[in-house]
Design a protein around this motif. Structure first.
Motif, PDB file in Angstrom:
ATOM      1  N   SER A  98       0.375  -0.808   0.165  1.00 33.35           N
ATOM      2  CA  SER A  98      -0.132  -0.116  -0.240  1.00 33.35           C
ATOM      3  C   SER A  98       0.494   1.737   0.233  1.00 33.35           C
ATOM      4  O   SER A  98       2.413   1.564   0.112  1.00 33.35           O
ATOM      5  CB  SER A  98      -0.605  -0.088   0.491  1.00 33.35           C
ATOM      6  OG  SER A  98      -0.257   0.157   2.529  1.00 33.35           O
ATOM      7  N   GLY A  99       0.132   2.413   0.171  1.00 34.51           N
ATOM      8  CA  GLY A  99       0.755   3.756  -0.633  1.00 34.51           C
ATOM      9  C   GLY A  99       1.032   4.024   1.342  1.00 34.51           C
ATOM     10  O   GLY A  99       2.664   4.456   1.207  1.00 34.51           O
ATOM     11  N   SER A 100       0.712   3.909   2.373  1.00 38.78           N
ATOM     12  CA  SER A 100       1.104   4.617   3.753  1.00 38.78           C
ATOM     13  C   SER A 100       2.469   3.339   3.620  1.00 38.78           C
ATOM     14  O   SER A 100       3.611   3.307   4.972  1.00 38.78           O
ATOM     15  CB  SER A 100       0.048   3.523   4.893  1.00 38.78           C
ATOM     16  OG  SER A 100      -1.034   4.525   4.831  1.00 38.78           O
ATOM     17  N   MET A 103       5.329   4.118   2.449  1.00 32.54           N
ATOM     18  CA  MET A 103       5.688   5.448   2.746  1.00 32.54           C
ATOM     19  C   MET A 103       6.591   5.322   4.807  1.00 32.54           C
ATOM     20  O   MET A 103       7.776   5.703   5.111  1.00 32.54           O
ATOM     21  CB  MET A 103       4.723   6.307   3.301  1.00 32.54           C
ATOM     22  CG  MET A 103       4.229   7.653   1.908  1.00 32.54           C
ATOM     23  SD  MET A 103       5.837   7.743   1.101  1.00 32.54           S
ATOM     24  CE  MET A 103       6.238   9.067   3.025  1.00 32.54           C
ATOM     25  N   TYR A 132      -0.581  14.951   2.537  1.00 27.14           N
ATOM     26  CA  TYR A 132      -1.151  13.414   2.823  1.00 27.14           C
ATOM     27  C   TYR A 132      -0.256  12.338   2.599  1.00 27.14           C
ATOM     28  O   TYR A 132       0.257  11.850   1.543  1.00 27.14           O
ATOM     29  CB  TYR A 132      -2.663  13.200   2.852  1.00 27.14           C
ATOM     30  CG  TYR A 132      -3.338  11.523   2.958  1.00 27.14           C
ATOM     31  CD1 TYR A 132      -3.085  11.832   4.475  1.00 27.14           C
ATOM     32  CD2 TYR A 132      -3.340  10.507   2.307  1.00 27.14           C
ATOM     33  CE1 TYR A 132      -3.206  10.615   5.026  1.00 27.14           C
ATOM     34  CE2 TYR A 132      -3.709   9.306   2.483  1.00 27.14           C
ATOM     35  CZ  TYR A 132      -3.664   9.334   4.185  1.00 27.14           C
ATOM     36  OH  TYR A 132      -4.494   8.058   4.857  1.00 27.14           O
ATOM     37  N   HIS A 133       0.066  11.778   3.889  1.00 30.83           N
ATOM     38  CA  HIS A 133       1.685  10.633   3.479  1.00 30.83           C
ATOM     39  C   HIS A 133       0.747   8.907   4.072  1.00 30.83           C
ATOM     40  O   HIS A 133       1.126   7.721   3.801  1.00 30.83           O
ATOM     41  CB  HIS A 133       2.582  10.744   4.091  1.00 30.83           C
ATOM     42  CG  HIS A 133       2.952  12.201   3.217  1.00 30.83           C
ATOM     43  ND1 HIS A 133       3.749  12.065   2.351  1.00 30.83           N
ATOM     44  CD2 HIS A 133       3.644  13.285   4.358  1.00 30.83           C
ATOM     45  CE1 HIS A 133       3.923  13.147   2.150  1.00 30.83           C
ATOM     46  NE2 HIS A 133       4.425  14.260   3.122  1.00 30.83           N
ATOM     47  N   GLY A 134      -0.222   9.022   3.965  1.00 32.09           N
ATOM     48  CA  GLY A 134      -1.339   7.392   4.456  1.00 32.09           C
ATOM     49  C   GLY A 134      -1.112   7.511   5.690  1.00 32.09           C
ATOM     50  O   GLY A 134      -1.345   8.877   6.587  1.00 32.09           O
ATOM     51  N   GLU A 206       5.092  15.218  -1.219  1.00 30.25           N
ATOM     52  CA  GLU A 206       4.416  15.021  -2.655  1.00 30.25           C
ATOM     53  C   GLU A 206       4.707  15.655  -4.001  1.00 30.25           C
ATOM     54  O   GLU A 206       4.991  17.499  -3.239  1.00 30.25           O
ATOM     55  CB  GLU A 206       2.814  15.022  -1.985  1.00 30.25           C
ATOM     56  CG  GLU A 206       1.809  13.834  -1.297  1.00 30.25           C
ATOM     57  CD  GLU A 206       0.873  14.724  -0.904  1.00 30.25           C
ATOM     58  OE1 GLU A 206      -0.086  14.659  -2.167  1.00 30.25           O
ATOM     59  OE2 GLU A 206       0.391  15.358   0.055  1.00 30.25           O
ATOM     60  N   ASP A 240       6.736  11.816  -2.508  1.00 34.18           N
ATOM     61  CA  ASP A 240       5.474  10.514  -2.226  1.00 34.18           C
ATOM     62  C   ASP A 240       5.079  10.964  -3.790  1.00 34.18           C
ATOM     63  O   ASP A 240       4.739  11.858  -3.443  1.00 34.18           O
ATOM     64  CB  ASP A 240       5.126  11.047  -0.981  1.00 34.18           C
ATOM     65  CG  ASP A 240       3.964  10.164  -0.641  1.00 34.18           C
ATOM     66  OD1 ASP A 240       3.537   9.480  -1.420  1.00 34.18           O
ATOM     67  OD2 ASP A 240       3.215  10.282   0.531  1.00 34.18           O
ATOM     68  N   VAL A 242       3.074   8.892  -5.129  1.00 34.38           N
ATOM     69  CA  VAL A 242       2.052   7.520  -4.320  1.00 34.38           C
ATOM     70  C   VAL A 242       0.597   7.786  -4.783  1.00 34.38           C
ATOM     71  O   VAL A 242       0.229   6.986  -6.128  1.00 34.38           O
ATOM     72  CB  VAL A 242       0.968   6.834  -2.635  1.00 34.38           C
ATOM     73  CG1 VAL A 242       0.377   6.638  -2.597  1.00 34.38           C
ATOM     74  CG2 VAL A 242       2.507   6.336  -1.948  1.00 34.38           C
ATOM     75  N   MET A 243       0.939   9.181  -5.338  1.00 32.76           N
ATOM     76  CA  MET A 243      -1.242   9.298  -6.055  1.00 32.76           C
ATOM     77  C   MET A 243      -0.586   9.981  -7.300  1.00 32.76           C
ATOM     78  O   MET A 243      -0.775   9.780  -8.588  1.00 32.76           O
ATOM     79  CB  MET A 243      -1.262  10.459  -5.321  1.00 32.76           C
ATOM     80  CG  MET A 243      -2.812  10.491  -6.411  1.00 32.76           C
ATOM     81  SD  MET A 243      -4.385  11.200  -4.960  1.00 32.76           S
ATOM     82  CE  MET A 243      -5.744  10.477  -4.265  1.00 32.76           C
ATOM     83  N   LYS A 269      -0.210   3.367  -6.051  1.00 34.59           N
ATOM     84  CA  LYS A 269      -1.869   3.868  -6.604  1.00 34.59           C
ATOM     85  C   LYS A 269      -1.680   3.744  -8.069  1.00 34.59           C
ATOM     86  O   LYS A 269      -2.539   2.089  -8.498  1.00 34.59           O
ATOM     87  CB  LYS A 269      -2.424   4.828  -6.437  1.00 34.59           C
ATOM     88  CG  LYS A 269      -2.862   5.510  -5.084  1.00 34.59           C
ATOM     89  CD  LYS A 269      -3.802   6.080  -4.767  1.00 34.59           C
ATOM     90  CE  LYS A 269      -3.628   6.926  -3.708  1.00 34.59           C
ATOM     91  NZ  LYS A 269      -5.513   6.904  -2.332  1.00 34.59           N
TER      92      LYS A 269
END
Ligand code: PLP
Length: 441
Positions: A98-100, A103, A132-134, A206, A240, A242-243, A269
């Protein structure tokens, strides 16, 4: 009665039973255009036949092998592909789910790098407000999303937040991009100096901010300046993505548009595109060689690291992105989406800003464009828009607290890379209807 601990127990949400291309379909047969890919996840849409075939084949061959005993073909091939798509010095991959988790892994890797580099005192993480990082504790601790942090504040490790690079809201009147970058650079440097620069492990950001403020890209020169300041004090730069990564902004990595290289980066993601839970950390030669030469190995691990089916799914997703040149398609479809949004909302009385890159766009909403005054937070306008858009067949990703964690509303669109012009037009038209009904209804 459902036995699931739902996100909002007072709300009844439909059951999704099928996914077809850019649509999700519920038990009533209602079709929803997935205009945000959930939370910028479903980059290839739903039910992609090549991805499904790859997952089935992997399931029939090898479903799981613990990474302390074996590597696996899909994991090796996926890491190769990701390395090929990345700058040559950023070719090391650690898979998670997962993204969290990505991180958490990135934070630990940064810490171990410094320890193995003989700098045991480096443990501070500096990140930015409005990010937001998770939701796991380490990721939450570096996150700047106040509502998500609030309840857990006593449990969070101490970290330091600096200002976001959010020109629409925080660049001063008359301030040029260059002056804004100077000001933010000075703030980062002073923060390092106050903490004691020899104690700072990493600056985390991010590349393009997603859920917390809505598709906020940095001003030109910002990331390069942050990189310079990190280098000056031996601090690692952790990006980051992730998104915003894996093609979402029109390049495979979002940082390619910033003229910087991170030491460590995170992805999730668009990596598995929703077909399987998977995330990854990519690290530079410097980080990995130092760890291998120091402790000998990265002191970390989870049971499902490098899960073969998740890796097979992600490999098929990534192959499709590369083979179909989807980054280029994101750029051209993104131009269209930008044009449609500007045509529709540039003069809208409640839209203050239209921003984004690639197929990652947001509109920021205001009660009054004179002074860009946000709607009162208690109206929860973003939640109304989400619900209204869904009843009209559009899934979008609105958020609140755009400015400071409490005030402000935005709506994020992150449609699948395969979206057609007609589908993008539907998303924009329906968003306009949902906005007007939510404001006036
Ligand atoms: N980082 C960013 C930028 C995100 O947007 C998210 C999720 O939205 C995460 C990390 C956490 O990812 P996950 O929800 O997969 O744990």
């Amino acid at each position: 009665m459902s036995h699931i601990i739902h996100r909002n127990p007072s709300q009844t949400i439909p059951l999704a039973v099928r996914g077809e291309g850019c649509y999700l379909i519920d038990t009533q047969g209602r079709r929803y255009f997935d205009g945000s890919g959930g939370a910028a996840v479903s980059c290839l849409g739903h039910g992609h036949p090549k991805v499904i075939a790859a997952m089935k084949q992997q399931l029939e061959t090898l479903e799981y092998a613990h990474t302390s005993f074996f590597s696996s073909e899909p994991a090796e091939q996926l890491a190769n592909l990701m390395a090929q798509q990345s700058p040559p010095t950023l070719g090391h991959v650690y898979f998670v789910s997962s993204g969290s988790e990505a991180m958490e892994t990135a934070l630990k890797m940064a810490r171990q790098y410094h320890v193995d580099n003989g700098e045991l005192q480096r443990h501070h993480f500096v990140s930015r407000r409005q990010s937001y990082h998770g939701n796991s504790l380490g990721a939450l601790a570096i996150g700047g999303n106040l509502p998500r942090r609030k309840l857990y504040e006593p449990l969070l490790m101490p970290t330091t937040q600096v200002s976001p690079c959010f020109a629409f809201r925080y660049r001063l009147a008359g301030e040029s991009d260059a002056d804004y970058v100077d000001r933010l650079g000075l703030e980062l440097e002073q923060t390092f100096l106050q903490l004691g620069p020899e104690t700072v492990a990493a600056f985390v950001a991010e590349t393009v901010v997603g859920a917390t403020s809505g598709a906020v890209a940095p001003v030109p020169g910002y990331m390069a300046r942050m990189r310079e300041i990190c280098d000056r004090y031996g601090v690692l730069l952790v990006l980051d993505e992730v998104m915003c990564g894996i093609g979402r902004t029109g390049t495979y990595h979002a940082f390619e548009q910033e003229d910087v290289l991170p030491d460590i980066m995170t992805l999730a993601k668009g990596l598995g595109g929703g077909f399987a839970p998977i995330g990854a950390v990519m690290a530079s030669d410097k980080v990995v060689h130092t760890i291998n030469a120091g402790s000998g190995s990265f002191q970390h691990g989870h049971t499902y690291v490098g899960h073969p089916i998740a890796c097979a799914a992600a490999l098929a997703v990534q192959q499709e992105i590369v083979d179909q040149q989807l980054c280029a398609k994101v750029r051209s479809s993104g131009d269209l989406l930008a044009r449609l949004l500007k045509e529709r909302f540039a003069h809208h009385p409640h839209v203050a800003d239209i921003r984004g890159r690639g197929l990652f766009w947001a509109i920021e909403l205001v009660q009054d464009r004179d002074g860009n005054v946000p709607f009162p937070a208690e109206l929860r306008l973003n939640a109304h828009i989400k619900k209204t858009a869904q009843t009209h067949g559009l899934l979008c990703y609105p958020g609140g607290g755009t400015l400071d964690g409490i005030n402000g509303d935005h709506v994020l669109l992150a449609p699948p890379y395969i979206s057609t012009p007609e589908q993008l037009a539907f998303a924009v038209d329906t968003l306009a209807v949902a906005l007007d009904e939510s404001v006036h209804g």
